[in-house]
Design a protein around this motif. Sequence first.
Motif, PDB file in Angstrom:
ATOM      1  N   GLU A 142       0.837  -1.205   0.000  1.00 27.88           N
ATOM      2  CA  GLU A 142       0.000   0.000   0.000  1.00 27.88           C
ATOM      3  C   GLU A 142       0.873   1.258   0.000  1.00 27.88           C
ATOM      4  N   MET A 143       1.872   1.267   0.875  1.00 24.71           N
ATOM      5  CA  MET A 143       2.742   2.441   0.994  1.00 24.71           C
ATOM      6  C   MET A 143       3.582   2.638  -0.263  1.00 24.71           C
ATOM      7  N   ASP A 144       4.193   1.555  -0.724  1.00 23.70           N
ATOM      8  CA  ASP A 144       5.071   1.646  -1.891  1.00 23.70           C
ATOM      9  C   ASP A 144       4.302   2.057  -3.141  1.00 23.70           C
ATOM     10  N   GLU A 145       3.109   1.501  -3.305  1.00 23.61           N
ATOM     11  CA  GLU A 145       2.301   1.839  -4.480  1.00 23.61           C
ATOM     12  C   GLU A 145       1.866   3.302  -4.428  1.00 23.61           C
ATOM     13  N   ALA A 146       1.496   3.778  -3.234  1.00 24.52           N
ATOM     14  CA  ALA A 146       1.094   5.180  -3.094  1.00 24.52           C
ATOM     15  C   ALA A 146       2.267   6.113  -3.394  1.00 24.52           C
ATOM     16  N   ASN A 147       3.459   5.764  -2.920  1.00 21.03           N
ATOM     17  CA  ASN A 147       4.636   6.574  -3.225  1.00 21.03           C
ATOM     18  C   ASN A 147       4.917   6.608  -4.724  1.00 21.03           C
ATOM     19  N   ALA A 148       4.856   5.433  -5.343  1.00 17.35           N
ATOM     20  CA  ALA A 148       5.147   5.352  -6.772  1.00 17.35           C
ATOM     21  C   ALA A 148       4.119   6.125  -7.595  1.00 17.35           C
ATOM     22  N   GLU A 149       2.848   6.032  -7.225  1.00 15.30           N
ATOM     23  CA  GLU A 149       1.798   6.715  -7.976  1.00 15.30           C
ATOM     24  C   GLU A 149       1.874   8.234  -7.774  1.00 15.30           C
ATOM     25  N   THR A 150       2.202   8.655  -6.558  1.00 11.89           N
ATOM     26  CA  THR A 150       2.371  10.090  -6.303  1.00 11.89           C
ATOM     27  C   THR A 150       3.539  10.640  -7.107  1.00 11.89           C
ATOM     28  N   GLN A 151       4.610   9.867  -7.161  1.00 12.24           N
ATOM     29  CA  GLN A 151       5.764  10.256  -7.967  1.00 12.24           C
ATOM     30  C   GLN A 151       5.382  10.360  -9.452  1.00 12.24           C
ATOM     31  N   ARG A 152       4.604   9.406  -9.918  1.00 13.03           N
ATOM     32  CA  ARG A 152       4.207   9.397 -11.325  1.00 13.03           C
ATOM     33  C   ARG A 152       3.290  10.579 -11.657  1.00 13.03           C
ATOM     34  N   LEU A 153       2.355  10.873 -10.759  1.00  8.73           N
ATOM     35  CA  LEU A 153       1.367  11.915 -11.028  1.00  8.73           C
ATOM     36  C   LEU A 153       1.907  13.320 -10.811  1.00  8.73           C
ATOM     37  N   LEU A 154       2.713  13.497  -9.763  1.00 12.27           N
ATOM     38  CA  LEU A 154       3.129  14.840  -9.368  1.00 12.27           C
ATOM     39  C   LEU A 154       4.623  15.090  -9.488  1.00 12.27           C
ATOM     40  N   GLY A 155       5.394  14.010  -9.694  1.00 16.31           N
ATOM     41  CA  GLY A 155       6.843  14.176  -9.695  1.00 16.31           C
ATOM     42  C   GLY A 155       7.404  14.419  -8.317  1.00 16.31           C
ATOM     43  N   VAL A 156       6.692  13.956  -7.292  1.00 17.75           N
ATOM     44  CA  VAL A 156       7.078  14.164  -5.892  1.00 17.75           C
ATOM     45  C   VAL A 156       7.167  12.818  -5.193  1.00 17.75           C
ATOM     46  N   GLN A 157       8.210  12.628  -4.404  1.00 18.69           N
ATOM     47  CA  GLN A 157       8.367  11.401  -3.610  1.00 18.69           C
ATOM     48  C   GLN A 157       8.017  11.705  -2.152  1.00 18.69           C
ATOM     49  N   PRO A 158       6.897  11.212  -1.634  1.00 21.12           N
ATOM     50  CA  PRO A 158       6.521  11.501  -0.248  1.00 21.12           C
ATOM     51  C   PRO A 158       7.580  11.030   0.751  1.00 21.12           C
ATOM     52  N   ALA A 159       7.824  11.859   1.755  1.00 17.70           N
ATOM     53  CA  ALA A 159       8.815  11.537   2.776  1.00 17.70           C
ATOM     54  C   ALA A 159       8.203  11.358   4.160  1.00 17.70           C
ATOM     55  N   THR A 160       6.920  11.732   4.305  1.00 19.62           N
ATOM     56  CA  THR A 160       6.237  11.521   5.577  1.00 19.62           C
ATOM     57  C   THR A 160       4.924  10.796   5.314  1.00 19.62           C
ATOM     58  N   PHE A 161       4.362  10.213   6.371  1.00 15.37           N
ATOM     59  CA  PHE A 161       3.214   9.318   6.261  1.00 15.37           C
ATOM     60  C   PHE A 161       2.175   9.685   7.310  1.00 15.37           C
ATOM     61  N   ALA A 162       0.902   9.522   6.976  1.00 12.15           N
ATOM     62  CA  ALA A 162      -0.183   9.690   7.944  1.00 12.15           C
ATOM     63  C   ALA A 162      -0.973   8.396   8.043  1.00 12.15           C
ATOM     64  N   TYR A 163      -1.107   7.872   9.264  1.00  8.16           N
ATOM     65  CA  TYR A 163      -1.841   6.628   9.487  1.00  8.16           C
ATOM     66  C   TYR A 163      -3.334   6.839   9.195  1.00  8.16           C
ATOM     67  N   PRO A 164      -3.914   6.104   8.246  1.00  4.15           N
ATOM     68  CA  PRO A 164      -5.352   6.229   8.011  1.00  4.15           C
ATOM     69  C   PRO A 164      -6.152   5.944   9.284  1.00  4.15           C
ATOM     70  N   CYS A 165      -7.057   6.848   9.613  1.00 10.46           N
ATOM     71  CA  CYS A 165      -7.862   6.758  10.841  1.00 10.46           C
ATOM     72  C   CYS A 165      -7.011   6.840  12.100  1.00 10.46           C
ATOM     73  N   GLY A 166      -5.732   7.092  11.963  1.00 11.05           N
ATOM     74  CA  GLY A 166      -4.837   7.119  13.119  1.00 11.05           C
ATOM     75  C   GLY A 166      -4.549   5.748  13.692  1.00 11.05           C
ATOM     76  N   GLN A 167      -4.932   4.679  12.980  1.00 10.92           N
ATOM     77  CA  GLN A 167      -4.795   3.307  13.487  1.00 10.92           C
ATOM     78  C   GLN A 167      -3.487   2.687  12.991  1.00 10.92           C
ATOM     79  N   LYS A 168      -2.777   2.033  13.897  1.00  7.21           N
ATOM     80  CA  LYS A 168      -1.401   1.611  13.628  1.00  7.21           C
ATOM     81  C   LYS A 168      -1.216   0.093  13.714  1.00  7.21           C
ATOM     82  N   PHE A 169      -2.270  -0.675  13.488  1.00  2.80           N
ATOM     83  CA  PHE A 169      -2.196  -2.123  13.667  1.00  2.80           C
ATOM     84  C   PHE A 169      -2.650  -2.853  12.418  1.00  2.80           C
ATOM     85  N   ILE A 170      -2.272  -4.114  12.327  1.00  2.00           N
ATOM     86  CA  ILE A 170      -2.862  -5.051  11.372  1.00  2.00           C
ATOM     87  C   ILE A 170      -3.173  -6.337  12.125  1.00  2.00           C
ATOM     88  N   GLY A 171      -4.123  -7.125  11.616  1.00  2.00           N
ATOM     89  CA  GLY A 171      -4.464  -8.398  12.247  1.00  2.00           C
ATOM     90  C   GLY A 171      -5.453  -8.245  13.381  1.00  2.00           C
TER      91      GLY A 171
END
Length: 302
Positions: A149-178
């Motif tokens: 999810e993270m890598d694809e979002a970075n790659a797509e943002t780079q493709r669309l805007l020419g920008v490589q994101p360097a910071t991240f925001a947790y969706p819903c502020g939730q930091k878990f899986i499983g």
Amino acid sequence: MQAMRLVLCVTLWLGCGPSYGENGQTEPEQRLLAHSDLPLALQTASSRAAGDHPFHWPNGKRVAVSLSFDDARDSQMDVGVPLFDRYHAKVTFYVNPPNMKNRLDAWKEAAAKGHEIGNHTMSHPCTGNYAWVGKNDLEDYTMAKMEHEMDEANAETQRLLGVQPATFAYPCGQKFIGRGTGTQSYVPLVARKFRVGRGFRDEAANNPVFCDFAQVLSPQTDGMSFEEMKKWVLTAAQNGGWLVFTGHEIGKPGYQVTDVSVLEQFLEYAGDPSHGVWLDTVYAIARYIQEQRGRIGPVLAK
């Protein structure tokens, strides 16, 4: 002994309020804090007094503030960017790339103006307890899927805007899986990939000497009044803190909306040099803190 001193300091502060000379606040600002109905966690601000290890913001500023907005909402371009331009303010937008495509030219322009574009994943996965989540529920995610999810979002943002994101925001502020005994934190994954991982709906500012950059605290501005935003800033200034706000829509009051009139009042307040506010992007302030930690000493560079 140090714990007793901390309790005494907090007690004296709550009882008497700060003096003008010590904190650089006007008398009305002191009264605003003294009658604050904010949570105690916010009023005491941080787990360690900033005075334990001196930290200095640039140009004599007393507090750092970052405005951030999630999900790549259209109103951020239509209403937000023109307002930020008027006040020469730079903010951070945490985007889900598919949401940018209808206003791609506007997003390109925002990035070119120096607004930060951060990673908010491709599909915004949250707990499946939210009915709108659909198949993107964190309970069924794996670490590999989250990394994708993270890598694809970075790659797509780079493709669309020419920008490589360097910071991240947790969706819903939730930091878990499983779920259950199989639950894992994906904070370490964020720590490896990004300079900052920003939370959501938190109850304190960040102590620049102590904070974990992979779990930066962030209160929500949606629905806040100007006086409430100002209280947060004044409280953060007590310990020289870094306050990271999170909003969504920008416009008239409503669900997940930061009121544009409130935002305008806040930008005017923050732009007044007498208030000692450094307003900048999440990336810019985090980079400054990390550089200062390195100068202060390795004991702080955790």
